[in-house]
Design a protein around this motif. Sequence first.
Motif, PDB file in Angstrom:
ATOM      1  N   ASN A 184       1.885  68.876  24.866  1.00 44.14           N
ATOM      2  CA  ASN A 184       2.246  69.305  26.216  1.00 44.14           C
ATOM      3  C   ASN A 184       2.735  70.741  26.126  1.00 44.14           C
ATOM      4  O   ASN A 184       3.471  71.104  25.199  1.00 44.14           O
ATOM      5  CB  ASN A 184       3.344  68.428  26.802  1.00 44.14           C
ATOM      6  CG  ASN A 184       2.874  67.009  27.068  1.00 44.14           C
ATOM      7  OD1 ASN A 184       2.752  66.207  26.139  1.00 44.14           O
ATOM      8  ND2 ASN A 184       2.582  66.697  28.312  1.00 44.14           N
ATOM      9  N   VAL A 237       3.953  74.908  22.660  1.00 44.64           N
ATOM     10  CA  VAL A 237       3.749  73.502  23.024  1.00 44.64           C
ATOM     11  C   VAL A 237       4.885  72.640  22.460  1.00 44.64           C
ATOM     12  O   VAL A 237       5.677  73.091  21.634  1.00 44.64           O
ATOM     13  CB  VAL A 237       2.401  72.962  22.479  1.00 44.64           C
ATOM     14  CG1 VAL A 237       1.226  73.660  23.134  1.00 44.64           C
ATOM     15  CG2 VAL A 237       2.344  73.056  20.950  1.00 44.64           C
ATOM     16  N   ILE A 238       4.902  71.381  22.938  1.00 45.64           N
ATOM     17  CA  ILE A 238       5.854  70.386  22.429  1.00 45.64           C
ATOM     18  C   ILE A 238       5.066  69.232  21.820  1.00 45.64           C
ATOM     19  O   ILE A 238       4.036  68.826  22.366  1.00 45.64           O
ATOM     20  CB  ILE A 238       6.708  69.779  23.560  1.00 45.64           C
ATOM     21  CG1 ILE A 238       7.109  70.821  24.592  1.00 45.64           C
ATOM     22  CG2 ILE A 238       7.933  69.070  23.020  1.00 45.64           C
ATOM     23  CD1 ILE A 238       7.657  70.185  25.859  1.00 45.64           C
ATOM     24  N   ASP A 239       5.600  68.685  20.746  1.00 43.12           N
ATOM     25  CA  ASP A 239       5.091  67.450  20.155  1.00 43.12           C
ATOM     26  C   ASP A 239       3.569  67.388  19.978  1.00 43.12           C
ATOM     27  O   ASP A 239       2.913  66.472  20.479  1.00 43.12           O
ATOM     28  CB  ASP A 239       5.504  66.240  21.010  1.00 43.12           C
ATOM     29  CG  ASP A 239       7.008  66.037  20.998  1.00 43.12           C
ATOM     30  OD1 ASP A 239       7.652  66.538  20.058  1.00 43.12           O
ATOM     31  OD2 ASP A 239       7.517  65.384  21.920  1.00 43.12           O
TER      32      ASP A 239
END
Lengths: 551, 103
Positions: free
Chosen positions: B9, B57-59
């Motif tokens: 995300n 981004v994340i994760d």
Amino acid sequence: MYIYDEIDQTMVDQRVNQFRDQVRRRIAGELSEDEFKPLRLMNGVYLQLHAYMLRVAIPYGTLSAEQLRKLAWIARKYDRGYGHFTTRQNLQYNWPKLEELPDLLAELASVQMHALQTSGNCIRNVTADQFAGVAADEVIDPRIHAEIIRQWSTLHPEFTFLPRKFKIAVTGAETDRAAVKVHDIGLIAKRDVAGELGFEVIVGGGLGRTPMVGPTIRDFLPERHLLSYLEAVLRVYNQLGRRDNMYKARVKILVHETGAEKFTEMVEREWEQIRDTAVDLPAGERERIAAFFNPPLYDKAEDAAETLTRQVAGDADFAHWVETNVAPHKADGYAIANISLKPIGGVPGDASAEQMDAVAALAERFSFSEIRVTHEQNLVLPHVRQDELYAVWQTLKSYDLHTPNLGLVSDMIACPGMDYCALANARSIPLAQEISERFADLDRQYDIGELKLKISGCINACGHHHVGHIGILGVDRKGEEYYQITLGGSGAEDASLGDIVGPAFPYDKVVNAIETLVDAYLGVRADNERFLDTYRRLGADPFKEALYGVN
Amino acid sequence: MTQQVISANRLGDGIVVYLAADSSWSERISGSVIAMDETAADALLREAKQAEQDRVVIDPYLIDVAEVDGVVRPIKYREFIRATGPSVRPDLSKQSYVPDTGA
């Protein structure tokens, strides 16, 4: 309605500024995601399947027209034009941008709203009967004490890091519209023989992985001791609740494993030590808060009932709506108008910005600017003159908000499921849509009568499936969506947990299975018997036989 | 080995994105770079972790995909929903949603 004082407003404004700085630091790289995550969660910001999600608190489900209009405006400006009302009387936005969230929260704060304690292991947003203040069978408006609890629990330092989240529901009526027996603490206002006001205290109910109907740990707690007693319950839980295993951390597990009697003893012992401390409200402060919930100045709507009777006689569709969605009001000539957010084929609980604006305008004109949100994901105009219901209905009709299905099979609770939720194992919403389409014929729904169908997309049970007359639980079976069906649950005053009826069904067989169950009920019910009562009278056998062909 | 792509995300708005061959992040899975073997998958994941460090981004994580008639499709239904949008709101799908810019 309660109006913020300077302390409330300052606290919420400060919190927005604090979060603005936290977001800035996250984007600038001063905070890692691991550091930031607990901070965003403390402000109601989740990361879901498609985007961030913001859960806005609607304390005890009460909204002003101004607040609802702001929620609509936010939906347009910061989201994608809609919001989702949840089973905790909250509103969720599905697409807010992190960069814009501080501005969004500032907009909320400008109408005395926030997203505090809609996540995290704290005391969550307090919920209450949506008919508070207007229900004919009410002992007291439960929002007075819900507000007292809100003030006491907001940012309470001792209860900010509990073993797990903690949900409190309050009702002042005999009919339980707030599902108090399946909350961590449920409070039922009542009077003792001397006429003194107090509460029955239920502790350790809950849904999720290990559903429980909570036991009553005190039949009657005098009202003046409410906060010190709640503090004693929370203290025992905070000390002894399990922190080693999140699946066993809720207070229901502690109550269950300790035994209700022993748990009660521990609470009472703790309470004896603190009951005379200052936490309980002085009478003056209690009265100050109560005054915000004084009834509005109702008209002498003397001819209202007569006008309504005439209008009902002249319009069959309106008559259906009145019969199904309108409830009796305390005040002569008034009524409670329920607004279904479950149009046939719609998404349960979703409302577009246009619909929110329309309801806000109706509230301003016809309901003393007040709206309620229900845990069954509907809205309520709590004070409508009976002779103005027709005008209300006509406006609702032009916004597809007039579905006359309250309490019927198409008035389902459904969680967001795998269409939005990162935890879900299966979809809930499309199933709800297909079921409502299958039962679209209103005459058929009226014939079936009250039937509470509740759908959850995973074991966390946000869709309250355990307490559905028919419950549906989505599970993942080797990558396929399967659905387990339970029967006989109730979240009302006759609370019970549903029993699994048999093997789960794949997605494309569920709607037929529900229809089979309903047909089986119609075949064996006694006169005017609800689905739930038929199930309780006959047990699972006729339903098993209909579904699986065996006993 | 199953073909894999990287999903995550985006930090600023949370929108689902996929790592593309030019190291950018695409909102469309059709723009993603596909790892055909474990070594390639590891390399992509390393690159994605760097993007996480860089606060893009994340994760980020690997998802299994299949290419059918030149169209990349996630194998798990959950990832299919992430790649396309809520199944109940086709108007909000990644293919059709156009943000209202107020113009």
